[in-house]
Design an enzyme around this catalytic site. Structure first.
Site, PDB file in Angstrom:
ATOM      1  N   GLU A 136       0.842  -1.198   0.000  1.00 64.75           N
ATOM      2  CA  GLU A 136       0.000   0.000   0.000  1.00 64.75           C
ATOM      3  C   GLU A 136       0.875   1.245   0.000  1.00 64.75           C
ATOM      4  OE1 GLU A 136      -1.891  -1.598   3.462  1.00 64.75           O
ATOM      5  OE2 GLU A 136      -1.065  -0.055   4.746  1.00 64.75           O
TER       6      GLU A 136
ATOM      7  N   LYS B 168       2.668   4.633   1.132  1.00 62.16           N
ATOM      8  CA  LYS B 168       3.119   5.228   2.386  1.00 62.16           C
ATOM      9  C   LYS B 168       2.800   6.713   2.296  1.00 62.16           C
ATOM     10  CE  LYS B 168       7.001   5.400   5.566  1.00 62.16           C
ATOM     11  NZ  LYS B 168       6.879   6.802   5.914  1.00 62.16           N
TER      12      LYS B 168
ATOM     13  N   ASP C 175       2.603  10.591   3.372  1.00 64.29           N
ATOM     14  CA  ASP C 175       3.560  11.451   4.051  1.00 64.29           C
ATOM     15  C   ASP C 175       2.831  12.587   4.769  1.00 64.29           C
ATOM     16  OD1 ASP C 175       5.945  12.383   4.903  1.00 64.29           O
ATOM     17  OD2 ASP C 175       6.536  13.294   3.005  1.00 64.29           O
TER      18      ASP C 175
ATOM     19  N   TYR D  87      -5.134   3.227   7.568  1.00 65.00           N
ATOM     20  CA  TYR D  87      -4.404   2.052   7.080  1.00 65.00           C
ATOM     21  C   TYR D  87      -4.155   0.964   8.121  1.00 65.00           C
ATOM     22  CZ  TYR D  87      -0.745   5.204   8.822  1.00 65.00           C
ATOM     23  OH  TYR D  87      -0.007   6.062   9.579  1.00 65.00           O
TER      24      TYR D  87
ATOM     25  N   LYS E 256      11.193   3.220   0.772  1.00 62.82           N
ATOM     26  CA  LYS E 256      11.172   4.648   0.465  1.00 62.82           C
ATOM     27  C   LYS E 256      11.515   4.875  -1.000  1.00 62.82           C
ATOM     28  CE  LYS E 256      11.322   7.082   4.283  1.00 62.82           C
ATOM     29  NZ  LYS E 256      11.269   8.273   4.646  1.00 62.82           N
TER      30      LYS E 256
ATOM     31  N   CYS F 178      30.014  36.993  11.297  1.00 60.04           N
ATOM     32  CA  CYS F 178      28.557  36.868  11.271  1.00 60.04           C
ATOM     33  C   CYS F 178      27.944  37.859  10.274  1.00 60.04           C
ATOM     34  CB  CYS F 178      27.980  37.122  12.662  1.00 60.04           C
ATOM     35  SG  CYS F 178      26.176  37.105  12.682  1.00 60.04           S
TER      36      CYS F 178
ATOM     37  N   CYS G  31      25.669  40.507  12.408  1.00 59.16           N
ATOM     38  CA  CYS G  31      26.196  41.483  13.369  1.00 59.16           C
ATOM     39  C   CYS G  31      27.697  41.707  13.230  1.00 59.16           C
ATOM     40  CB  CYS G  31      25.858  41.047  14.796  1.00 59.16           C
ATOM     41  SG  CYS G  31      26.832  39.642  15.341  1.00 59.16           S
TER      42      CYS G  31
ATOM     43  N   CYS H 111      27.892  32.201  15.794  1.00 64.21           N
ATOM     44  CA  CYS H 111      28.154  33.593  16.108  1.00 64.21           C
ATOM     45  C   CYS H 111      28.101  33.694  17.630  1.00 64.21           C
ATOM     46  CB  CYS H 111      27.093  34.495  15.483  1.00 64.21           C
ATOM     47  SG  CYS H 111      27.146  36.148  16.192  1.00 64.21           S
TER      48      CYS H 111
ATOM     49  N   CYS I  34      23.275  39.992  18.720  1.00 64.09           N
ATOM     50  CA  CYS I  34      22.980  39.595  17.340  1.00 64.09           C
ATOM     51  C   CYS I  34      21.457  39.388  17.196  1.00 64.09           C
ATOM     52  CB  CYS I  34      23.772  38.319  17.046  1.00 64.09           C
ATOM     53  SG  CYS I  34      23.568  37.690  15.391  1.00 64.09           S
TER      54      CYS I  34
HETATM   55  S1  IVH Z   1       1.465   1.083   9.185  1.00 63.36           S
HETATM   56  C1  IVH Z   1       2.692  -0.915  13.088  1.00 63.36           C
HETATM   57  N1  IVH Z   1       0.819   1.978   6.796  1.00 63.36           N
HETATM   58  O1  IVH Z   1       4.709   5.768   8.236  1.00 63.36           O
HETATM   59  C2  IVH Z   1       2.457  -0.333  11.742  1.00 63.36           C
HETATM   60  N2  IVH Z   1       2.102   3.395   8.223  1.00 63.36           N
HETATM   61  O2  IVH Z   1       7.365   4.708  10.084  1.00 63.36           O
HETATM   62  C3  IVH Z   1       1.988   1.046  11.783  1.00 63.36           C
HETATM   63  N3  IVH Z   1       2.596   5.596   7.256  1.00 63.36           N
HETATM   64  O3  IVH Z   1       4.275   6.130  11.682  1.00 63.36           O
HETATM   65  C4  IVH Z   1       2.176   1.848  10.581  1.00 63.36           C
HETATM   66  N4  IVH Z   1       1.541   5.286   5.351  1.00 63.36           N
HETATM   67  O4  IVH Z   1       2.775   7.497  10.145  1.00 63.36           O
HETATM   68  C5  IVH Z   1       1.462   2.237   7.953  1.00 63.36           C
HETATM   69  N5  IVH Z   1       0.130   2.655   4.680  1.00 63.36           N
HETATM   70  C6  IVH Z   1       0.771   2.919   5.829  1.00 63.36           C
HETATM   71  C7  IVH Z   1       1.419   4.145   6.069  1.00 63.36           C
HETATM   72  C8  IVH Z   1       2.089   4.347   7.289  1.00 63.36           C
HETATM   73  C9  IVH Z   1       2.258   6.133   6.090  1.00 63.36           C
HETATM   74  C10 IVH Z   1       3.426   6.296   8.273  1.00 63.36           C
HETATM   75  C11 IVH Z   1       2.955   6.187   9.682  1.00 63.36           C
HETATM   76  C12 IVH Z   1       4.073   5.537  10.450  1.00 63.36           C
HETATM   77  C13 IVH Z   1       5.240   5.705   9.521  1.00 63.36           C
HETATM   78  C14 IVH Z   1       6.134   4.483   9.566  1.00 63.36           C
END
Ligand code: IVH
Length: 691
Positions: A112, A114, A116, A225, A335, A429, A432, A447, A453
């Protein structure tokens, strides 16, 4: 009366449905005008009949401008993060670890997006949203329920008859869609307000705002999620029916409880926004196909994503695989690679931060990078510049990963021409003119002109009023800047001399806010001594160190006269901090400030109550807390450790003095403690130690 309550109910129900159609499905079935008409009718009825008020009414989505400070709430289940991977090999490793962990059993991986944004945990009881808590430190978070209620795609009430459990938690990500983000920044630019670097910061800044009205206006979105249905939860009867199995459970129930993917599909039926881009994968190839597809396609999504999350689908298998100290073994994040562009470096400029730290900034020909135009990038410090071997006019590679500011990661030296000038780090700096210094072991130049400053002066005042310091929340960076520009304040002690007339600037319309500001400053004299030690802004003295110093020396007078040896004697204080404390108090300007703060009534010593119960019984000891306890909560034990001079640490190492262990201490921790020969102390023994 019957009629009124019936009509209210009907309107609420219909409005919840239209909200859902609009914000979750993106398929409105009525016009905005009709929607507004219904909303107005409901608002009128609710105004006339306050006895029918309901915090989960659709009218409540508009928010209020009441000031709330957030309550801290412990998470029922800790909010962990995920381990990151960056390439196919690391995904293969994960896949293999799962396979081995499951002893070769078949398994499915759900892939799925991720998202942000910032993670949120929502609790529903009997189909109604009861609580929304941020991740915080994973163990406790901020209760932001009032703000979350304004997010239209989060259901306040679940769909009747959809078969939801009577009580459950669902987690997800709160996001600011690109369109809202761009509109917000355009608005801020027009008002000459600082811009948000990315949608994540904007979403987070918005959600943590004290004004839910503002949150409502900023149009956040949310994707869910992760579903947690506690054992023993009962399901609301589902009108779609379902085959009862041998255990008298409907098939839906079984799915909700046994599989991640199927659970989320159910949650979608209850009314949640669940990504359509989820896929069950049976092989590494399936996973890589998913990743490659979304790496390109994600640019068309309305919200920011920075990778893909892979999760074992079966909850039984998840339980079997378990957790490491920080993250689940059954899930991992991949990532996306940061986008990289090449452009010309025109100039290096230097910013002075609040602490006097100097940040070099690359100014470049504008280049399109990951959806935004980039013309400035951080160069971090002098070492980075030297390593890059930068010349003005160089063609440089700029990257934008998940981080806020793009960075220069390399130089195309083939494009270098003769006669170009090497970038030399500044010696003075830019604000200042003071000669810069570099402290032992520090990467940054500073500085040293702390008291003369401008960005440092303002920075120190901003730090002083900040939440974890004196918490003077009716002032903010803009007010500090305004007061400074108007010549009202030059240091933190000046705050206590401000008058309402000065703050209002003889402007009648500002008297109310000015009174509030002056009151808030006056009230800050009650803030405990240990926070004062943090607030005065001794370089390198953070929140924890400030506490340690306050408890050891007990009064500002004693701290001021502390010798290097006495300071080094405090557990957690090393040479750099100790020298910084001495330097701070040796400066006559600081001595005067402290005297003026004392004269204003600011706490200059630990109070009787704070001193009561403080001992040195655990001085110098690092203690890990693990398991479930009978007599006190974990937080209470943590506080006891600190009160008695000990330090609570997260993970076991050779330096751990002992583990305070309750029931069900994790087997991995137990094994580690035994291996390192770290003592295990149970609850009763611990209480005995302190008795
Ligand atoms: S699952 C125990 N699913 O990414 C599992 N996390 O470091 C809990 N995040 O803190 C997380 N999309 O804020 C999960 N499809 C997704 C996600 C997701 C974003 C974030 C979440 C988490 C961080 C993972």
């Amino acid at each position: 009366m019957e009629d009124v309550s019936g009509r209210i109910e009907q309107l609420r129900k219909e409005l919840h449905q239209h909200n859902y159609n609009y914000y979750v499905l993106n398929q409105p079935t009525i016009s905005d005008y009709e929607f507004d008409q219904m909303m107005h009718e409901l608002e009128d009825l609710e105004r006339q009949h306050p006895e029918y008020a309901d915090p989960n009414s659709p009218t409540q989505r508009v928010g209020s401008d009441l000031n709330q400070s957030f309550k801290q709430v412990p998470h029922k289940y800790p909010m962990l993060s995920l381990a990151n991977t960056y390439n196919e090999d690391e995904i293969r490793d994960f896949y293999e670890r799962v396979s081995n962990g499951l002893a070769g059993e078949d398994f499915e991986i759900v892939a799925e997006m991720k998202y942000d944004g910032l993670s949120i945990s929502l609790t529903y009881v009997d189909g109604e949203l009861t609580q929304a808590v941020t991740r915080g430190d994973g163990v406790v978070g901020d209760d932001v329920t009032a703000n979350v209620r304004t997010i239209r795609s989060i259901p306040l009430k679940l769909k009747e008859g959809s078969g939801y459990p009577n009580e459950f938690e669902i987690r997800g990500e709160i996001l600011m869609p690109w369109t809202s983000f761009e509109a917000l920044n355009a608005e801020r630019e027009a008002k000459e307000e600082p811009l948000f670097a990315n949608p994540r910061n904007a979403a987070s800044g918005t959600l943590k705002s004290q004004k839910s009205e503002l949150v409502a206006a900023r149009k956040l979105d949310a994707f869910l999620y992760y579903l947690i249905v506690p054992e023993g939860a009962t399901m609301q009867a589902s009108s779609s029916g379902g085959m009862a199995d041998l255990f008298g459970m409907t098939s839906e129930q079984a799915f909700v409880n046994e599989y991640h993917y199927e659970g989320l599909m159910k949650a979608k039926e209850w009314g949640f926004k669940i990504s359509d881009g989820m896929k069950k994968c049976k092989s590494i190839d399936d996973i890589m196909d998913f990743i490659n597809y979304w790496d390109k396609e994600r640019k068309n999504l309305p919200v920011a994503t920075d990778g893909v999350v892979l999760k074992v689908n079966s909850l039984r298998q998840q339980r079997h695989l378990g957790y490491t100290a920080k993250s689940p073994r059954w899930a991992i994040a991949y990532k996306f690679k940061a986008e990289r562009e090449c452009t010309r470096l025109n100039e290096v400029t230097y910013q002075v931060g609040r602490t006097g730290a100097i940040t070099p900034v690359a100014n470049m020909d504008p280049v399109q990078l990951a959806g935004t135009m980039v013309k400035r990038a951080s160069l971090h410090n002098a070492d980075v510049i030297n390593e890059l071997d930068l010349y003005i006019g160089d063609m440089v590679y700029v990257e934008k990963g998940g981080e806020i500011i793009p960075k220069v990661v390399g130089v195309n030296k083939d494009k270098r021409e003769p006669g170009m000038q090497k970038v030399e780090f500044i010696t003075h700096c830019p604000e200042c003119g003071a000669p810069l210094v570099r402290y032992e072991g520090e990467a940054a130049h500073y500085c040293p002109n702390e008291t003369g400053c401008p960005p440092q002066i303002k920075g120190r005042i901003e730090h002083y009023i900040s939440r974890k310091a004196m918490n003077i929340d009716s002032l903010g960076p803009e007010t500090v800047d305004d007061f400074y520009q108007r010549g009202l304040i030059h240091d933190i002690a000046d705050l206590y001399q401000l008058t309402i007339a000065q703050v209002a600037g003889f402007n009648k319309n500002r008297v109310v806010s000015a009174t509030k500001a002056v009151e808030a400053i006056k009230n800050s004299v009650n803030v405990p001594f240990e926070r004062v030690v943090f607030a005065i802004g001794i370089r390198f003295v953070g929140e924890t160190t400030a506490k340690l110093l306050a408890r050891k020396f007990k009064t500002m007078e004693a701290l001021r006269h502390a010798t290097l040896e006495q300071l080094l004697d405090v557990d957690g204080v090393g040479q750099v901090i100790a020298e910084s404390v001495i330097r701070y108090f040796a400066d006559e300007k600081n001595q005067i400030i402290i005297e003026r703060l004392a004269a204003a009534g600011v706490q200059m010593q630990m109070s009787e109550e704070e001193l009561a119960g403080h001992t040195d019984k655990l001085a110098g000891q690092s203690i890990v807390i693990s398991g479930v306890f009978q007599h006190h909560s974990r937080d209470e034990y943590k506080a006891m450790i600190e009160k008695n001079g000990g330090k609570n640490v997260g993970s076991i190492s050779a330096k751990t003095s002992f583990v305070l262990a309750g029931d069900n201490m994790g087997p991995a921790k137990l094994e580690k403690a035994q291996k390192l020969g770290v003592k295990i102390v149970n609850e009763d023994e611990f209480l005995q130690m302190l008795a």
